[in-house]
Scaffold this active site. Sequence first.
Site, PDB file in Angstrom:
ATOM      1  N   ASP A  33     -13.340  21.256 -17.032  1.00  0.00           N
ATOM      2  CA  ASP A  33     -12.827  21.948 -16.042  1.00  0.00           C
ATOM      3  C   ASP A  33     -11.576  22.762 -16.606  1.00  0.00           C
ATOM      4  O   ASP A  33     -10.775  22.381 -17.444  1.00  0.00           O
ATOM      5  CB  ASP A  33     -12.176  20.532 -15.314  1.00  0.00           C
ATOM      6  CG  ASP A  33     -11.461  21.062 -13.872  1.00  0.00           C
ATOM      7  OD1 ASP A  33     -12.178  20.528 -12.965  1.00  0.00           O
ATOM      8  OD2 ASP A  33     -10.551  21.758 -13.636  1.00  0.00           O
ATOM      9  N   ASN A  91     -15.924  15.026  -4.955  1.00  0.00           N
ATOM     10  CA  ASN A  91     -15.271  15.301  -3.554  1.00  0.00           C
ATOM     11  C   ASN A  91     -16.298  16.005  -2.752  1.00  0.00           C
ATOM     12  O   ASN A  91     -16.808  16.886  -3.018  1.00  0.00           O
ATOM     13  CB  ASN A  91     -14.120  16.392  -3.728  1.00  0.00           C
ATOM     14  CG  ASN A  91     -12.830  15.696  -4.333  1.00  0.00           C
ATOM     15  OD1 ASN A  91     -12.742  14.555  -4.230  1.00  0.00           O
ATOM     16  ND2 ASN A  91     -12.227  16.298  -5.543  1.00  0.00           N
ATOM     17  N   GLU A  99     -13.183  21.640  -2.942  1.00  0.00           N
ATOM     18  CA  GLU A  99     -12.686  23.304  -3.528  1.00  0.00           C
ATOM     19  C   GLU A  99     -13.761  24.160  -3.581  1.00  0.00           C
ATOM     20  O   GLU A  99     -13.945  25.425  -3.045  1.00  0.00           O
ATOM     21  CB  GLU A  99     -11.717  23.453  -4.504  1.00  0.00           C
ATOM     22  CG  GLU A  99     -10.261  23.178  -4.130  1.00  0.00           C
ATOM     23  CD  GLU A  99      -9.338  23.100  -5.158  1.00  0.00           C
ATOM     24  OE1 GLU A  99      -9.717  24.060  -6.110  1.00  0.00           O
ATOM     25  OE2 GLU A  99      -8.207  22.341  -5.349  1.00  0.00           O
ATOM     26  N   HIS A 104     -20.519  19.073  -7.391  1.00  0.00           N
ATOM     27  CA  HIS A 104     -20.066  18.762  -8.584  1.00  0.00           C
ATOM     28  C   HIS A 104     -19.580  17.525  -8.812  1.00  0.00           C
ATOM     29  O   HIS A 104     -18.924  16.761  -7.818  1.00  0.00           O
ATOM     30  CB  HIS A 104     -18.972  19.744  -9.294  1.00  0.00           C
ATOM     31  CG  HIS A 104     -17.914  19.790  -8.287  1.00  0.00           C
ATOM     32  ND1 HIS A 104     -18.150  20.713  -7.330  1.00  0.00           N
ATOM     33  CD2 HIS A 104     -16.545  19.636  -8.435  1.00  0.00           C
ATOM     34  CE1 HIS A 104     -16.753  20.735  -6.635  1.00  0.00           C
ATOM     35  NE2 HIS A 104     -16.122  20.098  -7.224  1.00  0.00           N
ATOM     36  N   HIS A 106     -16.920  15.326 -11.228  1.00  0.00           N
ATOM     37  CA  HIS A 106     -15.797  15.261 -12.090  1.00  0.00           C
ATOM     38  C   HIS A 106     -16.043  13.890 -13.044  1.00  0.00           C
ATOM     39  O   HIS A 106     -16.494  12.792 -12.579  1.00  0.00           O
ATOM     40  CB  HIS A 106     -14.720  14.783 -11.593  1.00  0.00           C
ATOM     41  CG  HIS A 106     -14.071  16.152 -10.569  1.00  0.00           C
ATOM     42  ND1 HIS A 106     -13.043  17.047 -10.731  1.00  0.00           N
ATOM     43  CD2 HIS A 106     -14.572  16.420  -9.179  1.00  0.00           C
ATOM     44  CE1 HIS A 106     -13.017  17.892 -10.033  1.00  0.00           C
ATOM     45  NE2 HIS A 106     -13.826  17.583  -8.910  1.00  0.00           N
TER      46      HIS A 106
HETATM   47  P1  5GP Z   1     -13.001  20.059  -6.263  1.00  0.00           P
HETATM   48  O1  5GP Z   1     -11.890  20.128  -5.761  1.00  0.00           O
HETATM   49  O2  5GP Z   1     -13.817  21.076  -5.564  1.00  0.00           O
HETATM   50  O3  5GP Z   1     -13.751  18.752  -6.503  1.00  0.00           O
HETATM   51  O4  5GP Z   1     -13.056  20.703  -7.723  1.00  0.00           O
HETATM   52  C1  5GP Z   1     -13.132  21.904  -8.357  1.00  0.00           C
HETATM   53  C2  5GP Z   1     -12.745  21.895  -9.600  1.00  0.00           C
HETATM   54  O5  5GP Z   1     -13.343  23.036 -10.217  1.00  0.00           O
HETATM   55  C3  5GP Z   1     -10.956  21.855  -9.847  1.00  0.00           C
HETATM   56  O6  5GP Z   1     -10.985  20.495 -10.547  1.00  0.00           O
HETATM   57  C4  5GP Z   1     -10.886  23.217 -10.749  1.00  0.00           C
HETATM   58  O7  5GP Z   1      -9.839  23.092 -11.756  1.00  0.00           O
HETATM   59  C5  5GP Z   1     -12.357  23.561 -11.228  1.00  0.00           C
HETATM   60  N1  5GP Z   1     -12.579  24.966 -11.389  1.00  0.00           N
HETATM   61  C6  5GP Z   1     -12.210  25.812 -10.369  1.00  0.00           C
HETATM   62  N2  5GP Z   1     -12.353  27.150 -10.773  1.00  0.00           N
HETATM   63  C7  5GP Z   1     -13.074  26.855 -12.090  1.00  0.00           C
HETATM   64  C8  5GP Z   1     -13.557  27.933 -13.039  1.00  0.00           C
HETATM   65  O8  5GP Z   1     -13.547  29.052 -13.063  1.00  0.00           O
HETATM   66  N3  5GP Z   1     -13.939  27.336 -14.299  1.00  0.00           N
HETATM   67  C9  5GP Z   1     -13.925  25.892 -14.678  1.00  0.00           C
HETATM   68  N4  5GP Z   1     -14.448  25.437 -15.746  1.00  0.00           N
HETATM   69  N5  5GP Z   1     -13.332  25.030 -13.800  1.00  0.00           N
HETATM   70  C10 5GP Z   1     -13.021  25.521 -12.482  1.00  0.00           C
END
Ligand code: 5GP
Length: 121
Positions: A33, A91, A99, A104, A106
Amino acid sequence: MAYDDSNIFAKILRGEIPCKKVYEDDFALAFHDIRPLAPVHVLVIPKGPYVSLEDMSMKAPPAFVGGFFKAVAETARVLNVVESGYRILANIGTDAHQEVMHFHVHLFAGRPLGGMLKRVD
Ligand code: 5GP
């Protein structure tokens, strides 16, 4: 919600944006991440156009769903965190603050991770 292949993880899958890869097979890609919330914070994404677990479970064949979750387990082995322990979290949708609209998981590890959720009464 329809899948939009302009999302950031679709770009990573297509190799248009770099990532720090941890593991890859036919079903999934795992990478660090960009804003880690733990010493180990890795994202595991399916190699298919799925917005969420709901979407993937409805559209992908069971062998793909199984292959994806085996890849999550293999990612933990590659990271060498099975013995110390780790947490997986996904999420899905608005209440969970998803987001990036590509499913995905984590994977957090590398320190005691505390309680499961912060209590908000
Ligand atoms: P969500 O809130 O959708 O579960 O988490 C999205 C995750 O994607 C966040 O933890 C954020 O830091 C990660 N993320 C967003 N953009 C990028 C990116 O360009 N590269 C990587 N490696 N992680 C990303």
